[in-house]
Each structure stands twice: as structure tokens, then as C-alpha cells.
Design an enzyme around this catalytic site. Structure first.
Site, PDB file in Angstrom:
ATOM      1  N   ASP A 107       0.832  -1.212   0.000  1.00 51.98           N
ATOM      2  CA  ASP A 107       0.000   0.000   0.000  1.00 51.98           C
ATOM      3  C   ASP A 107       0.866   1.261   0.000  1.00 51.98           C
ATOM      4  O   ASP A 107       1.959   1.266   0.557  1.00 51.98           O
ATOM      5  CB  ASP A 107      -0.907  -0.014   1.241  1.00 51.98           C
ATOM      6  CG  ASP A 107      -2.042   0.983   1.128  1.00 51.98           C
ATOM      7  OD1 ASP A 107      -2.270   1.519   0.023  1.00 51.98           O
ATOM      8  OD2 ASP A 107      -2.705   1.237   2.149  1.00 51.98           O
ATOM      9  N   HIS A 127       2.810   3.054  -8.928  1.00 53.97           N
ATOM     10  CA  HIS A 127       2.682   1.608  -9.201  1.00 53.97           C
ATOM     11  C   HIS A 127       3.931   1.100  -9.932  1.00 53.97           C
ATOM     12  O   HIS A 127       4.449   0.029  -9.615  1.00 53.97           O
ATOM     13  CB  HIS A 127       1.436   1.313 -10.044  1.00 53.97           C
ATOM     14  CG  HIS A 127       0.146   1.704  -9.361  1.00 53.97           C
ATOM     15  ND1 HIS A 127      -0.097   1.456  -8.032  1.00 53.97           N
ATOM     16  CD2 HIS A 127      -0.972   2.331  -9.824  1.00 53.97           C
ATOM     17  CE1 HIS A 127      -1.299   1.918  -7.703  1.00 53.97           C
ATOM     18  NE2 HIS A 127      -1.853   2.446  -8.778  1.00 53.97           N
ATOM     19  N   LEU A 141      10.729 -20.815  -3.744  1.00 52.07           N
ATOM     20  CA  LEU A 141       9.673 -19.947  -3.210  1.00 52.07           C
ATOM     21  C   LEU A 141       8.429 -19.969  -4.104  1.00 52.07           C
ATOM     22  O   LEU A 141       8.546 -19.894  -5.332  1.00 52.07           O
ATOM     23  CB  LEU A 141      10.221 -18.510  -3.140  1.00 52.07           C
ATOM     24  CG  LEU A 141       9.222 -17.409  -2.795  1.00 52.07           C
ATOM     25  CD1 LEU A 141       8.787 -17.513  -1.336  1.00 52.07           C
ATOM     26  CD2 LEU A 141       9.830 -16.024  -3.057  1.00 52.07           C
TER      27      LEU A 141
HETATM   28  C1  FPP Z   1      -1.897   0.061  -3.407  1.00 53.63           C
HETATM   29  O1  FPP Z   1      -1.408   1.403  -3.349  1.00 53.63           O
HETATM   30  C2  FPP Z   1      -1.341  -0.647  -4.538  1.00 53.63           C
HETATM   31  C3  FPP Z   1      -2.046  -1.243  -5.549  1.00 53.63           C
HETATM   32  C4  FPP Z   1      -3.511  -1.227  -5.590  1.00 53.63           C
HETATM   33  C5  FPP Z   1      -1.391  -1.908  -6.673  1.00 53.63           C
HETATM   34  C6  FPP Z   1      -0.217  -2.752  -6.334  1.00 53.63           C
HETATM   35  C7  FPP Z   1       0.634  -2.867  -7.532  1.00 53.63           C
HETATM   36  C8  FPP Z   1       1.979  -2.865  -7.547  1.00 53.63           C
HETATM   37  C9  FPP Z   1       2.810  -2.872  -6.345  1.00 53.63           C
HETATM   38  C10 FPP Z   1       2.731  -2.802  -8.826  1.00 53.63           C
HETATM   39  C11 FPP Z   1       2.705  -3.997  -9.674  1.00 53.63           C
HETATM   40  C12 FPP Z   1       2.741  -5.275  -8.985  1.00 53.63           C
HETATM   41  C13 FPP Z   1       2.837  -6.438  -9.598  1.00 53.63           C
HETATM   42  C14 FPP Z   1       2.778  -7.665  -8.799  1.00 53.63           C
HETATM   43  C15 FPP Z   1       2.994  -6.540 -11.041  1.00 53.63           C
HETATM   44  P1  FPP Z   1      -2.458   2.585  -3.532  1.00 53.63           P
HETATM   45  O2  FPP Z   1      -2.561   2.877  -4.973  1.00 53.63           O
HETATM   46  O3  FPP Z   1      -3.756   2.228  -2.869  1.00 53.63           O
HETATM   47  O4  FPP Z   1      -1.738   3.734  -2.758  1.00 53.63           O
HETATM   48  P2  FPP Z   1      -2.433   4.912  -1.931  1.00 53.63           P
HETATM   49  O5  FPP Z   1      -3.127   4.279  -0.764  1.00 53.63           O
HETATM   50  O6  FPP Z   1      -1.265   5.759  -1.522  1.00 53.63           O
HETATM   51  O7  FPP Z   1      -3.376   5.632  -2.852  1.00 53.63           O
END
Ligand code: FPP
Length: 251
Positions: free
Chosen positions: A21, A38, A132
Site C-alpha cells: 500500500d 505503481h 519460493l
Molecule cells: C496500493 O497502493 C497498490 C495497488 C492497488 C497496486 C499494487 C501494484 C503494484 C505494487 C505494482 C505492480 C505489482 C505487480 C505484482 C505486477 P495505492 O494505490 O492504494 O496507494 P495509496 O493508498 O497511496 O493511494
């Protein structure tokens, strides 16, 4: 001194789950759009996979896209889907070289066809690896998973494949998308938020929770080892008393 030197090799959790997050906030702090966060988060994914493999964690579950994430702006959903496909393509060889197996949980059929195709292909290609296991939660939510399990159990009762009296914790486990995967001993959430967000609600019943203030794109191996050290200093009582845990022969 790195925290890795303090890790007790005999007490490494078999399964660590992570809610990644803080990507959006990380990008906003830099005056950039959310999708930039992201993209940068991918480096953290690489880092934790490498750290988990290094200390012999067996399962690493990453919450990459929730059922609720479909409600985000279209440009962000599209960018995340494209990022998934690109990451699969760019990381496949490295994952294979490192003997990593990939399992995907979630409503895969709701993903765009091009994502489904790449996901199925990489899962198949890495399926004989024995190191893993990375469990990627994609279009996943516990409510979706539990309702699915209940529907299948009800249908199997109706078809007389099982009886109502057969329904137990173990049987319920076997109807979840995590069947055959042990429950996580440790769940990490980054970015300082302290909630579960519909993630592995059944499986986390006795899991130790670690909330890190670090935003996901800044999270690296050392942060992961710190969470492991913190976990190893906890006493897991499973409803028993501290005395019972320390003196197991006590009546
Ligand atoms: C949450 O941060 C993150 C996500 C919803 C997406 C997670 C994706 C990645 C880490 C990148 C790609 C991963 C893979 C496995 C290919 P948020 O957007 O909710 O952040 P915020 O709370 O600060 O708005």
C-alpha cells in the site's frame, strides 16, 4: 548491522502475506500521477521476492489487485493491467532462474483476456519450480472467495458428494483458493494503514500483523527483514497462556 544477521533460521515464517500500500501517496509526494507509484512499486516487489527466497520463506502472497480496485479511475485500472503484463514478460526468466513458482488467486476470469493469457502462461511455465511460491492475489477479495466456497460446498451437499456433518474447518479450507497453502504466519501492510481490506480474512485468523509506515515503493529487503525480526520476537499463544507456551508439559 543488517537485521538479516539477527534472523533465527529455525523460526522463519513459512508464509508471509503483504498488502502493498502507498503507491499513490508516494507518487503524489513527488508531484506525479498515481500510476508512477505503481511502476516504482515493481522494484519493491523484486526486492521482497529476493529477500523472501534468501531466508527460505516458502510462500509469499502479494495483494496486487483487489475486487474493490475495479472501482478506481479507468486510466489507473488500465495502467495496472498493462503493468501486470509487462512485469510478467520482463520478470519471467529471472523468476525461473531463481526456481520461483507462481500461483494466482482471485477471479481470474474478470481480468482482460490479454492479462489472463499471460498469467496462465507464466503460471504454467513456472509450475515445476520447487523454490519460493509467489501467490499473486489478482481481482481477489475474501468476500468473493468465501462466498464462492460456500456456494460450492452447498452445491456439493446438494449433489450428495459431502454431508452437512462433513463441514469442518479443514473442509472449508479445501474449498478456498488457498487450498494446500498454509495460512500466513505473518502479514505485512505498508504505508501506515492498519486494516485488512478484504484480504485473506479466513486465513489470517491467527496471523501476526505488522504495520510498516513505509510507503510501498520505498519498501526494500531490509524493511522485510525488520518485519521478520519483529515477528520472531513475538509469543504466539493461539488462545493459550504464556506459561503453557513456555512449559508445554505443564498440565
Ligand atoms: C496500493 O497502493 C497498490 C495497488 C492497488 C497496486 C499494487 C501494484 C503494484 C505494487 C505494482 C505492480 C505489482 C505487480 C505484482 C505486477 P495505492 O494505490 O492504494 O496507494 P495509496 O493508498 O497511496 O493511494
Amino acid at each position: 548491522m543488517s537485521c538479516i544477521d539477527k534472523i533465527d533460521k529455525n523460526k522463519v515464517p513459512r508464509h508471509v502475506a503483504i498488502i502493498m500500500d502507498g503507491n499513490g501517496r508516494w507518487a503524489a509526494k513527488r508531484g506525479n500521477i498515481r500510476t508512477y507509484g505503481h511502476q516504482q512499486g515493481v522494484e519493491s516487489v523484486r526486492s521482497v521476492i529476493s529477500a523472501a527466497a534468501r531466508i527460505n520463506v516458502q510462500y509469499l502472497t502479494l495483494y496486487a489487485f483487489s475486487t474493490e480496485n475495479w472501482n478506481r479511475p479507468k486510466y489507473e485500472v488500465d495502467a495496472l493491467m498493462t503493468l501486470m503484463v509487462n512485469v510478467i514478460k520482463s520478470e519471467e526468466a529471472e523468476l525461473n532462474n531463481n526456481n520461483v513458482r507462481l500461483v494466482v488467486i482471485g477471479e481470474i476470469s474478470s481480468l482482460p483476456k490479454r492479462v489472463q493469457k499471460e498469467v496462465n502462461r507464466i503460471v504454467e511455465n513456472l509450475s515445476n519450480n520447487t523454490g519460493l511460491t509467489v501467490v499473486m492475489a489478482l481481482s481477489y477479495s475474501s468476500h468473493w472467495e468465501i462466498i464462492n466456497a460456500v456456494k460450492t460446498i452447498a452445491s456439493d451437499v446438494k449433489k450428495e458428494k459431502i454431508g452437512v456433518e462433513d463441514i469442518s474447518r479443514e473442509l472449508f479450507d479445501s474449498y478456498l483458493s488457498t487450498a494446500k497453502i498454509p495460512d500466513p504466519e505473518l502479514m505485512i501492510r505498508t504505508s501506515g494503514e492498519a486494516r485488512l481490506s478484504n484480504f485473506l480474512l479466513w486465513q489470517l485468523a491467527y496471523t501476526e500483523l505488522f504495520f510498516s509506515p513505509t510507503l510501498w515503493p520505498d519498501f526494500r529487503e531490509e524493511d522485510f527483514y525488520q518485519a521478520i525480526c519483529d515477528y520472531q520476537n513475538r509469543e504466539r499463544r493461539f488462545g493459550m497462556t504464556s506459561e503453557q507456551i513456555q512449559k508445554p508439559n505443564l498440565k
